[in-house]
Scaffold this active site. Structure first.
Site, PDB file in Angstrom:
ATOM      1  CE1 TYR A   1      -4.111  -1.772  -0.035  1.00 24.14           C
ATOM      2  CE2 TYR A   1      -2.921  -3.282   1.395  1.00 24.14           C
ATOM      3  CZ  TYR A   1      -3.996  -3.006   0.577  1.00 24.14           C
ATOM      4  OH  TYR A   1      -4.961  -3.965   0.367  1.00 24.14           O
TER       5      TYR A   1
ATOM      6  CG  PHE B   1     -11.032  -1.785  10.110  1.00 26.00           C
ATOM      7  CD1 PHE B   1     -10.858  -1.507   8.769  1.00 26.00           C
ATOM      8  CD2 PHE B   1     -10.177  -1.193  11.026  1.00 26.00           C
ATOM      9  CE1 PHE B   1      -9.848  -0.637   8.346  1.00 26.00           C
ATOM     10  CE2 PHE B   1      -9.169  -0.320  10.620  1.00 26.00           C
ATOM     11  CZ  PHE B   1      -9.009  -0.041   9.274  1.00 26.00           C
TER      12      PHE B   1
END
Length: 412
Positions: free
Chosen positions: A123, A412
């Site tokens: 990322y 999450f």
């Protein structure tokens, strides 16, 4: 790229999620866990990549509020459920989904996006920087004792059914959120994640247990944990697996940790995700017997540099011009003057021709420094921040710090 990207429809969720599961190895989740993610998925924020009617890529986002230095809660995109089918790798699918997602985040007016990375190398090229770390502890309770503060013996502890204690635990958690950058203000429904306890994932441990800490009839802390019994020829050597501990004051916190370290028939307390500055490290008698390890946790991406830097406060007065590089979100490119202190901040774009820069860095470095857990000086030592005005690095690095280390309490 030949696949079609489109917003997820609820009727497509099963196929979409099955694509994600396969991308992560193909092991099916427990029905109750799968149902939770079905309920929490925001379809209007989820993307599917489709090739001839088959889902081959997934990406989603949750609408979060994340604490930033100073205690403000900032609307934030929690990037999640990102996967590409092995048959469609290296075709630009991930890049296309990241492009569409960040454009959507910007349109929604969210200044920051965050994620946890299955592979850290992925990322950075999209502007995400490592912003927080988590601490793993494995306490040898046969050799370690806790030195607790005054008032610890006045705290009453009692067992509670986790599901029934949920509202009390959530109330304690909510009061803790503003005090630590990186913590999530849990929206309705997310409390189910904390007590999710599929039997197939216990690996020999007990069902989840809960102990509440009380003072004058008020719940001031809680611990969620499980116990894995084990014996050998010398006797019991069970493990207490800590899932969550929160408290409103040092005495309650110490009482909970003392309890966890004193459970009968156990010799180890294992906690996999604690803040790197967790006070328990200062309670133990022998830190070397706690096997401390840290690892990367939350990644941050500034989607709107000006709005993001204005949303937080700064430990010390700062007045610097940042020359920001951001190839993936070019609207952030250029020079920004940041003026801030412990009361607030202003960050405005300035004329590159008429205003000299003090520091040069990419948006990735700003993401790493944003929550106060990664010093700009450390990034400069790695050659990732350049000081253009003498003294600017020390000034900015001090200002960007945080009194409490940032921490993500759950994934999450």
């Amino acid at each position: 790229m030949t696949a079609e990207l489109r917003q997820l429809d609820q009727s497509e969720w099963e196929q979409w999620y099955a694509t994600l599961e396969r991308a992560f190895g193909g092991v099916a989740e427990a029905p109750e866990e799968r149902q939770l993610w079905d309920d929490l998925t925001e379809c209007e924020r989820s993307i599917g990549a489709w090739d001839d009617g088959v889902c081959v890529g997934t990406a989603g986002a949750f609408s979060f509020r994340v604490t930033v230095p100073g205690g403000a809660l900032l609307d934030t995109a929690g990037v999640t459920m990102v996967g590409v089918a092995a048959t469609h790798r290296r075709r630009g699918l991930l890049r296309a989904m990241m492009r569409r997602q960040l454009d959507d985040v910007r349109e929604r007016g969210e200044a920051v996006a965050v994620l946890t990375a299955s592979e850290p190398a992925i990322y950075g090229r999209f502007g995400y920087g490592t912003a927080s770390y988590s601490l793993r502890l494995e306490i040898d309770t046969t050799r370690v004792r806790l030195a607790v503060p005054p008032g610890t013996d006045e705290v009453r502890l009692r067992y509670a059914v986790p599901a029934e204690a949920g509202p009390a635990c959530e109330a304690v958690y909510a009061r803790r959120v503003a005090g630590r950058p990186g913590m999530l203000a849990r929206r309705p429904g997310w409390e189910r994640l904390i007590t999710l306890d599929p039997p197939g994932e216990r690996n020999g441990a007990s069902p989840q247990q809960c102990v509440l800490a009380e003072r004058d009839g008020e719940v001031v802390g809680y611990a969620l944990f499980a116990v894995k019994p084990e014996w050998d020829a010398r006797g019991p050597k069970g493990t207490v697996r800590v899932q969550d501990v929160e408290a409103l004051d040092p005495a309650a916190y110490a009482a909970l940790w003392r309890f966890l370290c004193d459970i009968d028939l156990t010799s180890t307390v294992l906690a996999l995700n604690r803040p790197v500055d967790d006070p328990v490290v200062q309670l133990v008698s022998d830190v070397r017997r706690c096997d401390l390890r840290s690892r990367d946790s939350l990644y941050v991406r500034l989607v709107d540099v000006g709005a993001a830097l204005e949303a937080r406060t700064y430990q010390a007065p700062v007045d610097v011009v940042l020359d920001v590089e951001d190839a993936f979100c070019p609207w952030n490119e250029g020079r920004w003057r940041l003026v801030g202190d412990p009361k607030g901040a202003s960050c405005k774009r300035v004329d590159a021709d008429g205003t000299p820069a003090d520091l040069a860095l990419s948006v990735r470095e700003l993401g790493s420094a944003y929550l106060g857990g990664v010093p700009l000086a450390q990034l400069a030592g790695a050659g990732r921040v350049r000081e253009l005005r003498q003294g600017a690095l020390a000034e900015a690095s001090l200002a960007f710090g945080s009194a409490s280390a940032p921490w993500l309490p759950h994934g999450f």
